[in-house]
Scaffold this motif. Sequence first.
Motif, PDB file in Angstrom:
ATOM      1  N   HIS A 231       3.195  72.083  39.615  1.00 44.99           N
ATOM      2  CA  HIS A 231       2.352  71.070  39.318  1.00 44.99           C
ATOM      3  C   HIS A 231       2.881  69.937  38.984  1.00 44.99           C
ATOM      4  O   HIS A 231       1.945  69.040  38.310  1.00 44.99           O
ATOM      5  CB  HIS A 231       1.318  71.664  38.183  1.00 44.99           C
ATOM      6  CG  HIS A 231       0.531  72.995  38.464  1.00 44.99           C
ATOM      7  ND1 HIS A 231      -0.581  73.214  39.286  1.00 44.99           N
ATOM      8  CD2 HIS A 231       0.885  74.135  38.142  1.00 44.99           C
ATOM      9  CE1 HIS A 231      -0.784  74.306  39.422  1.00 44.99           C
ATOM     10  NE2 HIS A 231      -0.016  75.163  38.659  1.00 44.99           N
ATOM     11  N   SER A 232       4.159  69.826  39.115  1.00 47.07           N
ATOM     12  CA  SER A 232       4.917  68.473  38.772  1.00 47.07           C
ATOM     13  C   SER A 232       6.041  68.534  39.856  1.00 47.07           C
ATOM     14  O   SER A 232       6.593  69.456  40.340  1.00 47.07           O
ATOM     15  CB  SER A 232       5.490  68.148  37.408  1.00 47.07           C
ATOM     16  OG  SER A 232       6.148  69.259  36.975  1.00 47.07           O
ATOM     17  N   GLU A 235       8.871  70.483  38.217  1.00 44.16           N
ATOM     18  CA  GLU A 235       8.802  71.968  38.305  1.00 44.16           C
ATOM     19  C   GLU A 235       9.106  72.409  39.696  1.00 44.16           C
ATOM     20  O   GLU A 235       9.564  73.538  40.133  1.00 44.16           O
ATOM     21  CB  GLU A 235       7.211  72.358  37.916  1.00 44.16           C
ATOM     22  CG  GLU A 235       6.894  73.955  38.101  1.00 44.16           C
ATOM     23  CD  GLU A 235       5.353  74.031  37.504  1.00 44.16           C
ATOM     24  OE1 GLU A 235       4.958  75.147  37.587  1.00 44.16           O
ATOM     25  OE2 GLU A 235       4.603  73.227  37.561  1.00 44.16           O
ATOM     26  N   THR A 265      -0.771  64.404  46.231  1.00 47.58           N
ATOM     27  CA  THR A 265      -0.895  63.815  45.190  1.00 47.58           C
ATOM     28  C   THR A 265      -1.958  62.879  44.871  1.00 47.58           C
ATOM     29  O   THR A 265      -2.291  62.689  43.562  1.00 47.58           O
ATOM     30  CB  THR A 265       0.484  63.106  44.680  1.00 47.58           C
ATOM     31  OG1 THR A 265       0.890  61.877  45.512  1.00 47.58           O
ATOM     32  CG2 THR A 265       1.717  64.271  44.982  1.00 47.58           C
ATOM     33  N   ASP A 270       3.838  58.627  45.728  1.00 51.59           N
ATOM     34  CA  ASP A 270       4.068  60.096  44.971  1.00 51.59           C
ATOM     35  C   ASP A 270       4.241  61.098  46.243  1.00 51.59           C
ATOM     36  O   ASP A 270       5.051  62.124  45.994  1.00 51.59           O
ATOM     37  CB  ASP A 270       3.196  60.358  44.009  1.00 51.59           C
ATOM     38  CG  ASP A 270       3.129  59.462  42.773  1.00 51.59           C
ATOM     39  OD1 ASP A 270       4.256  59.023  42.535  1.00 51.59           O
ATOM     40  OD2 ASP A 270       2.127  59.466  42.089  1.00 51.59           O
TER      41      ASP A 270
END
Length: 444
Positions: A231-232, A235, A265, A270
Amino acid sequence: MALSGLQIQKLLPKTNCKECGSSTCMAFAMKLAAKKATLSECPYASEEAKRVLGAAGEPPVKGVRIGKGGAESPLGEETVFYRHEKTFVNKPVLAVNLDDGSDMGIARKIRDYKLVRVGEELTVGAIAVTQKSGADAFAEFCGKVFNETKLPLILRAKDTEAMDKASAAVAGSGSVISGVTAENAGEARKFAERDGHVLAVTAPDADGIYALTSELKAGGFDDLLIEFRTHSLAEAFQTNSVARKAALKQNVKPMGYASLKFIDTGNDTDDAVAAVTEIDKFGGVIVLPRFDPALLVTLMALRQNIYTDPQKPIQVEPKLYAIGEPDRKSPVFVTTNFSLTYFLVSGEIENSGISAWLVIPECEGMSVLTSWAAGKFSGATIAKFIKEIDLESQVDTREIVIPGYVAQISGELEENLPGFRALVGPGEASDIEGFIKNVLGNRK
C-alpha cells in the motif's frame, strides 16, 4: 544444503552425451550447482538423481512463461540479488491495463507500439483486462482483445464465474489469471490447467502467500506468479526485496516466484515512480494504468539498461558503415563498437542531413573513454583496423574525424596511417550536427 558441482556430477550418468546442451556431464553439473539449469534437461537422469537433485537443481526463482509464439515472455529464473554479481536473466514484462468495454483502438495502439533503441525492438508484453461489466461481456471483451493483439492477457475478474468464462475465451494464449486467493484457488487452478494459463496468487500478507504457493506446488501446479498487496512505495520496495532475498539466500521455495503488480496511484508522477521501483527492485509483470507512450519510453530505456549483461556490453559488428548514401568524397568518422555510442553517433550524422562513412573498430563493446583507457581505442589500433578494411581504396577523402574526448590520439593515428589527417570532432554526440555544419561545411 546446496550441493557442489562435483557432488552433483557423481549423481549424473557420466555419458557426456551432450543432449542436455552442455559439452560434458561435469559442465551440466556446474550449471545445476549455479541453478542455471534443471535436471529435466538430462534425458538419462536416474530416479536417485531426480530424488536428490530435483529440488536442488531448480533456480531459486521459478521460471515461468506467459504468452505464446512471438508474444512469449520468460519470467523468473534469477540467481543473483544484485546485477553486478553476475547478471539478471529475464526482464520484467511491461503491460497496460484496459477496462472491459474500452475502445479497441487503444488495444491496437498497445499492440503496435514499438521503441527501437540501440538496435533492439522494445514492445509492450501483455495487456491486463479489468472487469467492469458482467461475466459474459467481460469474457467477450477479453476474447476480442486477444484476437486483435495476440498478446497474453492478465485477467482481472470479479468472481470465479467471470474468471472461468474469460479463461476459456482466451484458452491457449498463455495468459495470467490474477487475484487468486485461498478461497478461489481450487477453481482457478482448474481453469488454468484446462486452458493453459498461469496463476497469480495473492493474500493479505506474506504468510498467506507462502501457504497458498506451498499448497498449489504440493498439488502439482507450479506455474505461478505472486501478487503482493502493498500500500505504499516503501512497502513495495521492502516486500519485493525481502521475498527475493528469501528465495535466493535462504532457498525459501514458496517465495521463489516472479511477481505481478498493478500500478494505479491516481497520479502520473507517482505511477512512474512506482513502475521505476518495480523495475529496479525485482518486478516481474508491471501493469500500467493506461497507455502512455511517454512513460513507456522511460521505462523501456531503464529496463534495457538494467537487464543487459554487465560483463558483455551490447555491441555492434566492427566494420565500415554507410550512413545515408555516402560516396567516395563523403566524410569519414570513427567511434567504438559500443551499441549506444554507435547509434547515437550514426543518428546524429543522419540528423545533420549529410551522408558519411563510420568506421567501427573492435573495442569489445566499450565506450570511447573506457576503451581508450583499456588500450582498445588508440591511434595504432584504429590505424590497424582501417588498413584491414582497406578504407584507402574505398574513399578519396584523407581526413578522419575522431571523438573529441580522445583528441590525444590524433598524432599517433597520423603516424600509423601515413597520408591521413586526424580531425578532432566534438566530445558529445549531440554536438556532431553543429560540428558538421560549422567545421566540415559543404565538403563532400
